[in-house]
Design a protein around this motif. Structure first.
Motif, PDB file in Angstrom:
ATOM      1  N   ARG A  83     -30.076 -15.844  16.318  1.00  0.00           N
ATOM      2  CA  ARG A  83     -29.282 -15.007  15.429  1.00  0.00           C
ATOM      3  C   ARG A  83     -29.859 -13.599  15.430  1.00  0.00           C
ATOM      4  NH1 ARG A  83     -28.133 -17.607   9.681  1.00  0.00           N
ATOM      5  NH2 ARG A  83     -26.780 -15.750   9.679  1.00  0.00           N
ATOM      6  N   GLU A  84     -29.008 -12.656  15.741  1.00  0.00           N
ATOM      7  CA  GLU A  84     -29.422 -11.263  15.794  1.00  0.00           C
ATOM      8  C   GLU A  84     -29.631 -10.730  14.383  1.00  0.00           C
ATOM      9  OE1 GLU A  84     -27.946  -7.943  18.817  1.00  0.00           O
ATOM     10  OE2 GLU A  84     -26.513  -8.279  17.190  1.00  0.00           O
ATOM     11  N   THR A  85     -30.759 -10.093  14.149  1.00  0.00           N
ATOM     12  CA  THR A  85     -31.042  -9.563  12.826  1.00  0.00           C
ATOM     13  C   THR A  85     -30.333  -8.229  12.622  1.00  0.00           C
ATOM     14  OG1 THR A  85     -32.991  -8.318  13.536  1.00  0.00           O
ATOM     15  CG2 THR A  85     -33.323 -10.625  12.913  1.00  0.00           C
ATOM     16  N   GLU A  86     -30.226  -7.829  11.364  1.00  0.00           N
ATOM     17  CA  GLU A  86     -29.584  -6.552  11.043  1.00  0.00           C
ATOM     18  C   GLU A  86     -30.344  -5.394  11.673  1.00  0.00           C
ATOM     19  OE1 GLU A  86     -26.837  -3.993   9.752  1.00  0.00           O
ATOM     20  OE2 GLU A  86     -26.739  -6.190   9.540  1.00  0.00           O
ATOM     21  N   MET A  87     -31.672  -5.499  11.702  1.00  0.00           N
ATOM     22  CA  MET A  87     -32.487  -4.444  12.293  1.00  0.00           C
ATOM     23  C   MET A  87     -32.215  -4.327  13.790  1.00  0.00           C
ATOM     24  SD  MET A  87     -36.644  -3.929  12.266  1.00  0.00           S
ATOM     25  CE  MET A  87     -36.637  -3.720  10.482  1.00  0.00           C
ATOM     26  N   MET A  88     -32.072  -5.450  14.459  1.00  0.00           N
ATOM     27  CA  MET A  88     -31.796  -5.441  15.891  1.00  0.00           C
ATOM     28  C   MET A  88     -30.417  -4.861  16.166  1.00  0.00           C
ATOM     29  SD  MET A  88     -33.438  -9.065  17.128  1.00  0.00           S
ATOM     30  CE  MET A  88     -33.050  -8.754  18.844  1.00  0.00           C
ATOM     31  N   ARG A  89     -29.448  -5.211  15.317  1.00  0.00           N
ATOM     32  CA  ARG A  89     -28.114  -4.655  15.490  1.00  0.00           C
ATOM     33  C   ARG A  89     -28.125  -3.139  15.311  1.00  0.00           C
ATOM     34  NH1 ARG A  89     -26.491  -9.550  12.971  1.00  0.00           N
ATOM     35  NH2 ARG A  89     -26.596  -8.603  10.903  1.00  0.00           N
ATOM     36  N   GLU A  90     -28.906  -2.683  14.350  1.00  0.00           N
ATOM     37  CA  GLU A  90     -29.006  -1.248  14.109  1.00  0.00           C
ATOM     38  C   GLU A  90     -29.658  -0.535  15.288  1.00  0.00           C
ATOM     39  OE1 GLU A  90     -28.676   2.406  12.266  1.00  0.00           O
ATOM     40  OE2 GLU A  90     -27.739   0.483  11.760  1.00  0.00           O
ATOM     41  N   ARG A  91     -30.676  -1.144  15.852  1.00  0.00           N
ATOM     42  CA  ARG A  91     -31.335  -0.554  17.022  1.00  0.00           C
ATOM     43  C   ARG A  91     -30.393  -0.481  18.211  1.00  0.00           C
ATOM     44  NH1 ARG A  91     -37.286  -3.559  16.819  1.00  0.00           N
ATOM     45  NH2 ARG A  91     -38.164  -2.284  15.119  1.00  0.00           N
ATOM     46  N   LYS A  92     -29.617  -1.527  18.403  1.00  0.00           N
ATOM     47  CA  LYS A  92     -28.658  -1.536  19.507  1.00  0.00           C
ATOM     48  C   LYS A  92     -27.595  -0.455  19.304  1.00  0.00           C
ATOM     49  CE  LYS A  92     -27.043  -5.405  21.108  1.00  0.00           C
ATOM     50  NZ  LYS A  92     -26.487  -6.789  21.186  1.00  0.00           N
ATOM     51  N   ALA A  93     -27.133  -0.308  18.064  1.00  0.00           N
ATOM     52  CA  ALA A  93     -26.130   0.715  17.767  1.00  0.00           C
ATOM     53  C   ALA A  93     -26.698   2.109  18.007  1.00  0.00           C
ATOM     54  CB  ALA A  93     -25.654   0.581  16.324  1.00  0.00           C
ATOM     55  N   GLN A  94     -27.954   2.310  17.621  1.00  0.00           N
ATOM     56  CA  GLN A  94     -28.591   3.609  17.828  1.00  0.00           C
ATOM     57  C   GLN A  94     -28.764   3.898  19.315  1.00  0.00           C
ATOM     58  OE1 GLN A  94     -32.223   3.427  15.564  1.00  0.00           O
ATOM     59  NE2 GLN A  94     -31.192   3.780  13.607  1.00  0.00           N
ATOM     60  N   ALA A  95     -29.161   2.882  20.077  1.00  0.00           N
ATOM     61  CA  ALA A  95     -29.331   3.061  21.525  1.00  0.00           C
ATOM     62  C   ALA A  95     -27.998   3.372  22.181  1.00  0.00           C
ATOM     63  CB  ALA A  95     -29.942   1.802  22.134  1.00  0.00           C
ATOM     64  N   ARG A  96     -26.962   2.686  21.761  1.00  0.00           N
ATOM     65  CA  ARG A  96     -25.622   2.923  22.317  1.00  0.00           C
ATOM     66  C   ARG A  96     -25.176   4.353  22.024  1.00  0.00           C
ATOM     67  NH1 ARG A  96     -20.888  -0.106  23.547  1.00  0.00           N
ATOM     68  NH2 ARG A  96     -18.981   1.031  23.030  1.00  0.00           N
ATOM     69  N   GLN A  97     -25.402   4.779  20.785  1.00  0.00           N
ATOM     70  CA  GLN A  97     -25.002   6.135  20.411  1.00  0.00           C
ATOM     71  C   GLN A  97     -25.791   7.180  21.187  1.00  0.00           C
ATOM     72  OE1 GLN A  97     -22.482   7.043  18.589  1.00  0.00           O
ATOM     73  NE2 GLN A  97     -22.949   9.232  18.803  1.00  0.00           N
ATOM     74  N   ARG A  98     -27.071   6.919  21.396  1.00  0.00           N
ATOM     75  CA  ARG A  98     -27.910   7.847  22.154  1.00  0.00           C
ATOM     76  C   ARG A  98     -27.415   7.959  23.597  1.00  0.00           C
ATOM     77  NH1 ARG A  98     -30.475  12.403  22.697  1.00  0.00           N
ATOM     78  NH2 ARG A  98     -32.261  12.335  24.105  1.00  0.00           N
ATOM     79  N   ILE A  99     -27.012   6.861  24.184  1.00  0.00           N
ATOM     80  CA  ILE A  99     -26.485   6.875  25.556  1.00  0.00           C
ATOM     81  C   ILE A  99     -25.209   7.706  25.613  1.00  0.00           C
ATOM     82  CG2 ILE A  99     -25.424   5.433  27.343  1.00  0.00           C
ATOM     83  CD1 ILE A  99     -27.418   3.213  26.427  1.00  0.00           C
ATOM     84  N   ILE A 100     -24.325   7.516  24.638  1.00  0.00           N
ATOM     85  CA  ILE A 100     -23.072   8.281  24.595  1.00  0.00           C
ATOM     86  C   ILE A 100     -23.364   9.773  24.454  1.00  0.00           C
ATOM     87  CG2 ILE A 100     -21.008   8.739  23.218  1.00  0.00           C
ATOM     88  CD1 ILE A 100     -20.940   5.735  22.576  1.00  0.00           C
ATOM     89  N   GLU A 101     -24.295  10.120  23.587  1.00  0.00           N
ATOM     90  CA  GLU A 101     -24.639  11.531  23.376  1.00  0.00           C
ATOM     91  C   GLU A 101     -25.208  12.158  24.646  1.00  0.00           C
ATOM     92  OE1 GLU A 101     -27.319  11.361  20.122  1.00  0.00           O
ATOM     93  OE2 GLU A 101     -25.750  11.122  18.593  1.00  0.00           O
ATOM     94  N   CYS A 102     -26.039  11.418  25.354  1.00  0.00           N
ATOM     95  CA  CYS A 102     -26.619  11.942  26.591  1.00  0.00           C
ATOM     96  C   CYS A 102     -25.573  12.054  27.691  1.00  0.00           C
ATOM     97  CB  CYS A 102     -27.786  11.062  27.037  1.00  0.00           C
ATOM     98  SG  CYS A 102     -29.229  11.177  25.950  1.00  0.00           S
ATOM     99  N   ALA A 103     -24.643  11.108  27.723  1.00  0.00           N
ATOM    100  CA  ALA A 103     -23.558  11.187  28.695  1.00  0.00           C
ATOM    101  C   ALA A 103     -22.716  12.436  28.429  1.00  0.00           C
ATOM    102  CB  ALA A 103     -22.688   9.937  28.619  1.00  0.00           C
ATOM    103  N   TRP A 104     -22.431  12.704  27.172  1.00  0.00           N
ATOM    104  CA  TRP A 104     -21.638  13.881  26.818  1.00  0.00           C
ATOM    105  C   TRP A 104     -22.391  15.169  27.141  1.00  0.00           C
ATOM    106  CZ3 TRP A 104     -17.382  15.920  26.909  1.00  0.00           C
ATOM    107  CH2 TRP A 104     -16.969  16.982  26.099  1.00  0.00           C
ATOM    108  N   GLU A 105     -23.695  15.166  26.898  1.00  0.00           N
ATOM    109  CA  GLU A 105     -24.511  16.342  27.237  1.00  0.00           C
ATOM    110  C   GLU A 105     -24.458  16.601  28.739  1.00  0.00           C
ATOM    111  OE1 GLU A 105     -29.183  17.827  27.019  1.00  0.00           O
ATOM    112  OE2 GLU A 105     -28.523  16.105  25.825  1.00  0.00           O
ATOM    113  N   SER A 106     -24.513  15.547  29.524  1.00  0.00           N
ATOM    114  CA  SER A 106     -24.464  15.684  30.974  1.00  0.00           C
ATOM    115  C   SER A 106     -23.108  16.208  31.419  1.00  0.00           C
ATOM    116  CB  SER A 106     -24.754  14.335  31.637  1.00  0.00           C
ATOM    117  OG  SER A 106     -24.715  14.438  33.031  1.00  0.00           O
ATOM    118  N   VAL A 107     -22.028  15.683  30.847  1.00  0.00           N
ATOM    119  CA  VAL A 107     -20.681  16.124  31.209  1.00  0.00           C
ATOM    120  C   VAL A 107     -20.460  17.567  30.776  1.00  0.00           C
ATOM    121  CG1 VAL A 107     -18.225  15.781  30.706  1.00  0.00           C
ATOM    122  CG2 VAL A 107     -19.677  13.812  31.222  1.00  0.00           C
TER     123      VAL A 107
END
Length: 211
Positions: A4-28
């Protein structure tokens, strides 16, 4: 026992996903979709290349998600310009001017959002993007007819015509940021915006718009 994924792990995954999107946008934003590489984005985000594919099934899916978020920001800015004490016609001119000015201030970003050849998935997203603007403009045109600042007209047809006109008018100048530049308008940015506004507002009102 089932994992079972913990709330903290879900938050970390969401933050990592958002960071990837932000870096992709910076690159574009820096070099367009043509220069955005998964390895570069991963390095910018501080993750392994394989980690990106745990959040996005493909490069196309990452770019589509990034595109949706970036275009929604632009749609929100235009929607905000369509509010205030002015007549609906003036609000519409303010919104169109804002769209054009923002595009010319960041041509690489605007070229990527409006016209850069990428893949069919992004083309589908661009249609959604255009329809969102058309819906905003349609509402403003209807309001303009009601408040008397615009003559009676087919608001839906006029709104889609506006989207097409302003996008096509910007493609030439913005293409200077593309890998295959085409002939740009021989106008300064403020002159180009004024010319676009004159064309759009004259089409809507039947009278010339003053710069």
């Amino acid at each position: 026992m089932a994992y079972r994924e913990t709330e903290m792990m879900r938050e970390r995954k969401a933050q990592a996903r958002q960071r990837i999107i932000e870096c992709a946008w910076e690159s574009v934003t820096t070099g367009g979709f043509r220069s955005a590489r998964i390895t570069q984005i991963a390095s910018m985000a501080g993750v392994a290349t394989g980690s990106i594919y745990r959040h996005f099934e493909s490069r196309e899916e990452l770019f589509a998600e990034m595109f949706r978020l970036a275009t929604q920001h632009e749609v929100d800015r235009v929607a905000q310009a369509l509010t205030g004490p002015e007549t609906a016609a003036q609000q519409l001119e303010n919104a169109l001017r804002l769209f054009a000015e923002r595009a010319l201030r960041a041509p690489t970003r605007a070229w990527a959002l409006i016209a850069e050849p990428v893949d069919p998935k992004l083309d589908e997203e661009r249609l959604v993007y255009r329809r969102a603007f058309a819906r905003l403009f349609e509402g403003a045109i209807r309001d303009g007819v009601l408040d008397g600042s615009l003559p009676e007209q087919n608001a839906r047809l006029a709104s889609t015509s506006l989207v097409g006109a302003i996008a096509e008018s910007l493609i030439g100048p913005l293409a200077q940021a593309s890998p295959e530049p085409c002939e740009a308008a021989d106008l300064k940015p403020n002159e180009l915006v004024d010319a676009i506004m004159q064309f759009c507002m004259q089409g809507l009102t039947g009278t010339r718009s003053q710069p």
